[in-house]
Design an enzyme around this catalytic site. Structure first.
Site, PDB file in Angstrom:
ATOM      1  N   ASP A 179     -20.224  19.577  -7.525  1.00 21.58           N
ATOM      2  CA  ASP A 179     -19.259  19.787  -6.446  1.00 21.58           C
ATOM      3  C   ASP A 179     -18.696  18.490  -5.873  1.00 21.58           C
ATOM      4  O   ASP A 179     -17.869  18.521  -4.965  1.00 21.58           O
ATOM      5  CB  ASP A 179     -19.841  20.665  -5.339  1.00 21.58           C
ATOM      6  N   HIS A 210     -23.571  15.432  -8.520  1.00 26.13           N
ATOM      7  CA  HIS A 210     -23.519  16.886  -8.419  1.00 26.13           C
ATOM      8  C   HIS A 210     -22.133  17.357  -8.843  1.00 26.13           C
ATOM      9  O   HIS A 210     -21.131  16.663  -8.608  1.00 26.13           O
ATOM     10  CB  HIS A 210     -23.773  17.365  -6.992  1.00 26.13           C
ATOM     11  N   ASN A 268     -27.120  22.336  -1.278  1.00 22.79           N
ATOM     12  CA  ASN A 268     -28.183  22.078  -2.246  1.00 22.79           C
ATOM     13  C   ASN A 268     -29.397  22.982  -2.070  1.00 22.79           C
ATOM     14  O   ASN A 268     -30.384  22.856  -2.796  1.00 22.79           O
ATOM     15  CB  ASN A 268     -28.633  20.620  -2.156  1.00 22.79           C
ATOM     16  N   ARG A 281     -29.083  15.423 -11.724  1.00 24.23           N
ATOM     17  CA  ARG A 281     -29.987  16.156 -10.837  1.00 24.23           C
ATOM     18  C   ARG A 281     -30.483  17.477 -11.423  1.00 24.23           C
ATOM     19  O   ARG A 281     -31.573  17.926 -11.095  1.00 24.23           O
ATOM     20  CB  ARG A 281     -29.295  16.448  -9.504  1.00 24.23           C
ATOM     21  N   ALA A 333     -24.470   9.054   2.607  1.00 18.06           N
ATOM     22  CA  ALA A 333     -25.577   9.706   1.899  1.00 18.06           C
ATOM     23  C   ALA A 333     -25.110  10.387   0.619  1.00 18.06           C
ATOM     24  O   ALA A 333     -25.913  10.979  -0.099  1.00 18.06           O
ATOM     25  CB  ALA A 333     -26.252  10.732   2.808  1.00 18.06           C
ATOM     26  N   CYS A 341     -20.563  19.747   0.573  1.00 24.10           N
ATOM     27  CA  CYS A 341     -22.011  19.537   0.580  1.00 24.10           C
ATOM     28  C   CYS A 341     -22.652  20.079   1.852  1.00 24.10           C
ATOM     29  O   CYS A 341     -23.844  20.408   1.867  1.00 24.10           O
ATOM     30  CB  CYS A 341     -22.346  18.045   0.469  1.00 24.10           C
ATOM     31  N   ARG A 386     -36.693  15.241  -1.485  1.00 24.48           N
ATOM     32  CA  ARG A 386     -36.044  16.455  -0.993  1.00 24.48           C
ATOM     33  C   ARG A 386     -36.859  17.720  -1.271  1.00 24.48           C
ATOM     34  O   ARG A 386     -36.471  18.807  -0.828  1.00 24.48           O
ATOM     35  CB  ARG A 386     -34.637  16.591  -1.591  1.00 24.48           C
TER      36      ARG A 386
END
Length: 295
Positions: free
Chosen positions: A191, A189, A92, A160, A279, A285, A111
């Site tokens: 992925d 996401h 990310n 996102r 998470a 990731c 984040r």
């Protein structure tokens, strides 16, 4: 030399003097989980897992993944920073190609502190760093995956990343961007539910997308090139796969899916990543693909 382009559409284009990096066969950026924790809830996976992850077990699982990756690729490390427990999910951090990084602009304030740390690391490593406007969320390789042949960039949008960020990706590499709309909050996401593989096939979980996106995928991949993942495997983050040549590294999956991949000639390496699923992340990731490094 590295440079940061200010977040204005008019001057986002790659500068002519962008640095060229020393190529490496395959290189990944990883971040040790020294500070990893589920400290907040910003996706459905985190709910019910606040401070519920074992740092000891997470470190062991991450090390197993690191070992598997280093058998077939180079790995460079970025150190975690206090207050950024999700830095371990380096996918990310941004999206990189040919020495150029489009840095992430995180959707959630929890984040956003990571951005300065990753910006500094990429600058020091000699990459050209480009930025998107902060009002235009974009979450890096988590939501953008290059086709294996380099012909297009598959880019997710929805939970996102905003679709309006795609213009910056297109301008950065002069590449066609194929948008895919994510509609299931569990797969926040790209992925987590979509993986172009190096044999020209694709793994994906259709219910994560709207119809137009499914049509776009099917128009690109012939039926015999589509590996449709079941919900059970999707929830194991089966699509969150690291693929290097004929090796795929992923969390534990069903015998059926593992068998499909083996029949296609892949070597399947399963690494238990249960602590990171708490998470909302797994193998892919935890890595970011890079062109190489200047030192």
């Amino acid at each position: 030399m590295s440079t940061t382009i200010s977040p204005s559409p008019g001057n986002f284009a790659l500068p002519l003097y962008a640095s060229k990096l020393v190529p490496a066969p395959v290189t990944f950026l990883m971040c040790p989980p020294k500070l990893y924790d589920v400290s907040y809830v910003i996706n459905p996976w985190m709910a019910g897992h606040l401070h519920d992850s074992s740092q000891v077990v997470a470190a062991e699982q991450w090390q197993h993944l690191h070992n598997a990756v280093t058998e077939i690729a180079e790995v460079v490390l970025v150190e975690p920073e206090p207050g950024s427990p999700d830095m371990v999910f380096t996918a990310n951090a941004g999206l990189e190609r040919e020495g150029v990084v489009v840095l992430s602009s995180f959707s959630h304030k929890e984040r956003q502190g990571e951005e300065q740390h990753f910006r500094r690391w990429f600058h020091q490593a000699g990459y050209t760093v480009l930025s998107v406007p902060h009002e235009t969320p974009f979450e890096g390789e988590g939501d953008a995956l290059f086709a294996v042949d380099g012909s297009r960039l598959w880019a997710g949008y929805g939970p996102r990343t905003l679709q309006s960020s795609h213009r910056y990706l297109s301008e950065a590499w002069k590449i066609e961007v194929a948008p895919l709309h994510l509609v299931d909050p569990r797969f926040y996401h790209l992925d987590t539910c979509f993986a172009p593989l190096e044999d020209g096939s694709v793994m994906y979980y259709p219910p994560a997308f709207d119809k137009a996106s499914i049509d776009r995928i099917e128009a690109c991949y012939a039926e015999d090139k589509r590996i449709i993942v079941t919900e059970a495997d999707a929830l194991r983050f089966a699509c969150n796969v690291i693929n290097i040549n004929r090796t795929v590294i992923l969390n534990e999956v069903s015998r059926e899916l593992s068998g499909q991949l083996k029949l296609r000639g892949f070597r399947v390496v399963e690494v238990v990543l249960s602590e990171f699923l708490k998470a909302g992340g797994a193998a892919k990731c935890l890595v970011m693909r890079l062109s190489g490094a200047t030192h």
